[in-house]
Design a protein around this motif. Structure first.
Motif: not given
Length: 587
Positions: A485-491, A496-507
């Motif tokens: 599920a975490a991987f799907q949210q990161l994808q 969406n190219n949302d940089l802030l979300q990319i950072k948070q979801r990657f962590i």
């Protein structure tokens, strides 16, 4: 007392009947299938007719089969199951057929309760009516044949091994493995069991097929194989335990076979992988239309090569040239060997993510895949024509033709307290502009505030330590997510190219993937992998977040590719491959 027992039993029968009725659809599907579609005139095949319901009295009309086949047997099997509250039921009629002639024969469409099956085409070939005639007195004998006696190096030939028996076999039966020096050998499917008429007498048959790809030219010897089993020593109609005690061993052996292997033809193009196949197909598909691309978007191009007579391991990758203004991120190729009555068909699938970096028209050149047609004896090429795509400008992309602003401000959510001004170049000299007195006052004020903040931090740290509290930073919340599920949210964040979300979801994903509960920063998450390219990419993510640069400066597609590769590598390491063994042959 009898009445109390009778009532629950009656209720149980009624509930079972209701379940069976609920499992019966209004229009039950009626499907026909066969165990083999290529046979010889002396062999039998099994036709299975299936209806998705319980049928206890009626049965399909098999009269149309009698025109082309002799019906040697007909048995019925009914099944009913319930899984997670879902009920399923079906009935099978297994019909043993013997063809009346050779050639192409069609099993006609059959009808049952208003439903009609699809016709099935059967290829009945000429068989050796005297097969094993010299061994007809033996209860067990073997016969081998090759689909091609003369082939090119690495070309495929199919060895068919038949084991005939005209008596009852008891106990376990075994066959020695086939090993051919200088060749790759693969078994095709499972062991088949049927009946065949030999010299007017019906025999049971075990059939095993092998695909053989010689790796050396010259004369190749396919060694003999041995079959061992046991037969009843006397007539025993009950076939019970005591008949096993009176069984005697029996053994049969096949003959050696010589195979003539020719070298690569002299007219085959030099420095080109040698691919001898009876047929080869090159196809492509796109994840979305390449004509709707914008600069910075990504699209996946999937190329598939299917070669009849070659294994997937023999197929080389497709060569694609570099195109200016187009970044490519190839995924790991997927190989698959498909078994069929004619041999192995190798399948290689390559997926390439394409990301255009600027707007304009781009041409993907013609793709050519050279191979040798073993049927015609000629060199051929599988071709994908050139594709021209038009890339529209991206929403926030700054192209060289556009004026670059002197300073850029990137507005971030309120949850971030980091300044969003363009970072200072600490290596550049400071230029004096106007008076420096206000600047000196501002510096002194900020220094004083920094000292006050430091003092409060030290004081708070001492208090927390004295109270036994944990002074480490709070980890990134994992939201009780699974790794998937975490991987799907990161994808989704990358798409969406949302940089802030990319950072948070990657962590969050890194914590789930590495089973770490104390990740609280992007750098810590990056360091948990030991992947230098990933660290560099995440460093650029931080710079894009806080430098005020355009979001297109960060390559989110590449992050997706790296993360996908990490997950695939982890899955392969977790898997526990086991050696494939042949199933024992049981009569």
């Amino acid at each position: 007392m009898v009445r109390k027992t009778f009532i629950p039993s009656l209720l149980s029968v009624l509930m079972t009947a209701l379940l069976m009725l609920s499992a019966t659809p209004a229009l039950a599907a009626f499907i026909a299938s066969v165990d083999r579609s290529v046979i010889t005139q002396n062999e039998t095949l099994e036709l299975t007719l299936r209806v998705d319901s319980q049928s206890f009295r009626s049965q399909p009309d098999t009269t149309p089969l009698k025109k082309e086949f002799d019906i040697l047997g007909n048995r019925r099997s009914s099944q009913f199951q319930m899984i997670n509250g879902k009920t399923e039921s079906w009935t099978d009629w297994i019909i043993t057929l013997a063809p009346k002639r050779t050639g192409a024969i069609t099993i006609p469409a059959l009808s049952y309760n208003g439903e009609t099956s699809e016709p099935i085409h059967i290829d009945v070939r000429h068989g050796n009516t005297t097969a094993g005639s010299t061994n007809s007195v033996s209860p067990v004998f073997m016969q081998t044949s090759l689909s091609r006696q003369e082939i090119y190096i690495q070309q495929q030939t199919v060895l068919t091994l038949k084991i005939y028996y005209n008596t009852q076999l008891v106990g376990d039966s075994s066959l020695t493995p086939l090993e051919v020096n200088g060749a790759i050998v693969q078994q095709l499917g499972e062991v088949k069991k049927y009946e065949e008429l030999v010299n007017g007498r019906r025999h049971g048959v075990f059939e095993v097929q092998y695909a053989i790809n010689p790796q050396e030219s010259g004369t190749l010897t396919i060694p003999s194989l041995s079959f061992t089993s046991s037969i009843a020593a006397g007539s025993d109609p009950y076939n019970n335990f005591f008949s096993m005690q009176r069984a005697r061993p029996v053994r049969a052996q096949s003959a050696d076979i010589k195979l003539d292997v020719k070298p690569v033809p002299k007219d085959y193009p030099a420095n080109t992988p040698w691919l001898p196949a009876s047929n080869l197909r090159l196809t492509q598909k796109w994840s979305s239309s390449p004509d709707s691309l914008k600069a910075g978007d990504s699209v996946t191009r999937t190329l598939t090569i299917e070669a009849e007579g070659l294994t997937a391991a023999q197929l080389p990758p497709v060569t694609l040239p570099t195109i200016s203004g187009l970044k490519t991120y190839p995924d790991q190729a997927q190989n698959e060997d498909l078994s069929g009555p004619e041999g192995i068909t190798g399948k290689r699938t390559e997926a390439i993510a394409l990301v255009p970096t600027h707007a304009g028209t781009m041409t993907l050149p013609t793709v050519k895949y050279t191979w040798f047609n073993t049927t015609t004896g000629k060199v051929e090429q599988a071709v994908l024509p050139a594709t021209t795509i038009t890339v529209a400008p991206g929403n926030t992309l700054i192209t060289p033709s556009q004026p670059v602003p002197a300073a850029t401000t990137n507005t971030l959510p309120d949850s971030l307290s980091t300044p969003t001004n363009v970072p200072l170049d600490l290596g550049a000299p400071i230029t004096k502009q106007g008076t420096t007195f206000p600047w000196i006052i501002a510096t002194a004020v900020f220094a004083l505030l920094w000292l006050v903040t430091l003092g409060l931090y030290i004081r708070g740290r001492k208090v927390s330590i004295s109270n036994g509290a944990d002074s480490s930073p709070s980890p990134m919340p994992s939201e009780n997510l699974s790794e998937k599920a975490a991987f799907q949210q990161l994808q989704q964040a990358c798409q969406n190219n949302d940089l802030l979300q990319i950072k948070q979801r990657f962590i969050v994903w890194a914590g789930c993937f590495n089973n770490l509960d104390n990740l609280y920063s992007l750098s810590a998450a990056a360091n948990s992998f030991g992947h230098q390219e990933l660290k560099d990419l995440l460093n650029s993510l931080e710079q894009s977040l806080y430098s005020g640069k355009s979001e297109n400066a960060f390559d989110s597609a590449r992050l997706q590719a790296i993360v996908s590769d990490l997950r695939k590598t982890h899955a392969r390491q977790k898997s526990d491959p086991k050696d494939t063994i042949l199933s024992p042959i049981n009569p």
